[in-house]
Design a protein around this motif. Structure first.
Motif, PDB file in Angstrom:
ATOM      1  N   LEU A 152      -9.777 -16.783 -50.383  1.00 20.40           N
ATOM      2  CA  LEU A 152      -9.811 -15.798 -51.471  1.00 20.40           C
ATOM      3  C   LEU A 152      -9.759 -16.504 -52.815  1.00 20.40           C
ATOM      4  O   LEU A 152      -8.880 -17.342 -53.053  1.00 20.40           O
ATOM      5  N   THR A 153     -10.680 -16.145 -53.686  1.00 28.25           N
ATOM      6  CA  THR A 153     -10.633 -16.671 -55.038  1.00 28.25           C
ATOM      7  C   THR A 153      -9.561 -15.909 -55.820  1.00 28.25           C
ATOM      8  O   THR A 153      -9.085 -14.843 -55.386  1.00 28.25           O
ATOM      9  N   ASP A 154      -9.224 -16.427 -56.982  1.00 31.80           N
ATOM     10  CA  ASP A 154      -8.259 -15.708 -57.829  1.00 31.80           C
ATOM     11  C   ASP A 154      -8.816 -14.332 -58.193  1.00 31.80           C
ATOM     12  O   ASP A 154      -8.064 -13.355 -58.287  1.00 31.80           O
ATOM     13  N   GLU A 155     -10.124 -14.266 -58.384  1.00 37.14           N
ATOM     14  CA  GLU A 155     -10.756 -12.976 -58.702  1.00 37.14           C
ATOM     15  C   GLU A 155     -10.632 -12.018 -57.513  1.00 37.14           C
ATOM     16  O   GLU A 155     -10.377 -10.824 -57.689  1.00 37.14           O
ATOM     17  N   ASP A 156     -10.796 -12.542 -56.302  1.00 35.76           N
ATOM     18  CA  ASP A 156     -10.619 -11.716 -55.103  1.00 35.76           C
ATOM     19  C   ASP A 156      -9.202 -11.137 -55.065  1.00 35.76           C
ATOM     20  O   ASP A 156      -8.996  -9.956 -54.731  1.00 35.76           O
ATOM     21  N   LEU A 157      -8.240 -11.985 -55.379  1.00 37.30           N
ATOM     22  CA  LEU A 157      -6.838 -11.538 -55.308  1.00 37.30           C
ATOM     23  C   LEU A 157      -6.566 -10.386 -56.261  1.00 37.30           C
ATOM     24  O   LEU A 157      -5.681  -9.563 -56.019  1.00 37.30           O
ATOM     25  N   GLU A 158      -7.330 -10.328 -57.343  1.00 38.73           N
ATOM     26  CA  GLU A 158      -7.144  -9.235 -58.313  1.00 38.73           C
ATOM     27  C   GLU A 158      -7.395  -7.873 -57.674  1.00 38.73           C
ATOM     28  O   GLU A 158      -6.911  -6.855 -58.159  1.00 38.73           O
TER      29      GLU A 158
END
Ligand code: SF4
Length: 281
Positions: A152-158
């Motif tokens: 998961l990218t940081d953007e995904d985690l959002e």
């Protein structure tokens, strides 16, 4: 187009995770499976349940994905281990189904939980469904063992409001024996979530004779308390509801003689977490 064919043939009906499911996606061509996993436009779901009060805050719709890289000895859903045991469903269909519950979920302060199996086996589908939920104003939770958290990218985690993180056992060697895999990626994911101040609920399954060593539980408790983002710990009693699945699937089940933990043993485990400053449920 194949996806439309699949969508027409596979209605997404609410059912129970305790139903044994086998080979529902076996006729999906391998190339389509690879494409689905590659772009997340299609996923595989074991089942889809509504009205859960135990899979996150409020009342939840739960999508149970298929596919898991672990082989926990106490797993109560071994039929979710294989991707092709799931119903192939397009992201559009899954979002449409979820949309039917959007108003009810808001009224009941609930949301969408994606569990499994291990949802991050299909992380692109999961993230797309989470984003679709968010666009509908629906709270999102993932229940994961964290092993593929780095996918998961940081953007995904959002797109994920809450992570329910399964920590199975503290001792690394026993973790390998219990799950078949290392604990380090799970802990790394937890630390990353903590660094980003993203909330975690820890889930711990108490299995007499297997995960009930109080020193070992104290190791999990210390780690979780130090993270600073663990809102609560769910101590879950082992049960035998999945035993028939192991037997029907021809798998060797090693916990047939194990009884659920007593109330006293449950309380002992909970008190270890509480003494570390954590909330238990
Ligand atoms: S991580 Fe969950 S789904 Fe996977 S084997 Fe363990 S208990 Fe079962």
């Amino acid at each position: 187009m194949h996806e439309n064919k699949v969508t027409r043939e596979a209605p997404l009906e609410a059912t129970s995770p305790f139903v044994l499911r086998v080979d529902l996606g076996k006729d999906v061509p391998e190339t389509d499976v690879r494409t689905a996993l590659g772009n997340g436009d299609m996923g595989f779901l074991h089942s889809f349940t509504t009205g859960s009060a135990v899979d996150g805050p409020g009342v939840r719709v739960v999508a149970w994905t298929t596919g898991c890289m672990w082989r926990c000895r106490y797993c109560h859903n071994p039929d979710t281990w294989t991707l092709s045991n799931g119903i192939p469903v397009s992201i559009a269909k899954a979002a449409e189904e979820l949309g039917k519950y959007r108003h009810g979920l808001k009224i009941m302060s609930g949301g969408l939980t994606i569990s499994g199996g291990e949802p991050l086996m299909q992380h692109r589908f999961v993230v797309k469904l989470m984003r679709a939920a968010r666009e509908m104003g629906i709270h999102t939770t993932i229940e994961t063992n964290g092993f593929y958290g780095a996918r998961l990218t940081d953007e995904d985690l959002e797109a994920i409001d809450l992570v329910m993180l399964g920590i199975k056992i503290w001792d690394p060697e026993r973790h390998k024996q219990l799950t078949g895999e290392e604990i380090d990626p799970t802990l790394a994911f937890a630390r990353r979530l903590a660094a980003g101040r993203r909330p975690i609920w820890v889930r711990f399954v108490l299995v007499p004779g297997l995960t009930d060593d109080l020193e070992d539980i104290a190791g999990i408790a210390r780690f979780a308390a130090e993270l600073g983002n663990v809102e609560r710990v769910d101590v879950l009693p082992f049960h035998q509801l999945g035993r028939f699945k192991w037997e029907r699937l021809g798998l060797q089940y090693t916990l047939g003689e194990v009884d659920p933990p007593s109330a006293e043993v449950m309380e002992q485990a909970c008190s270890v977490f509480r003494e570390a400053g954590l909330n238990t449920f």
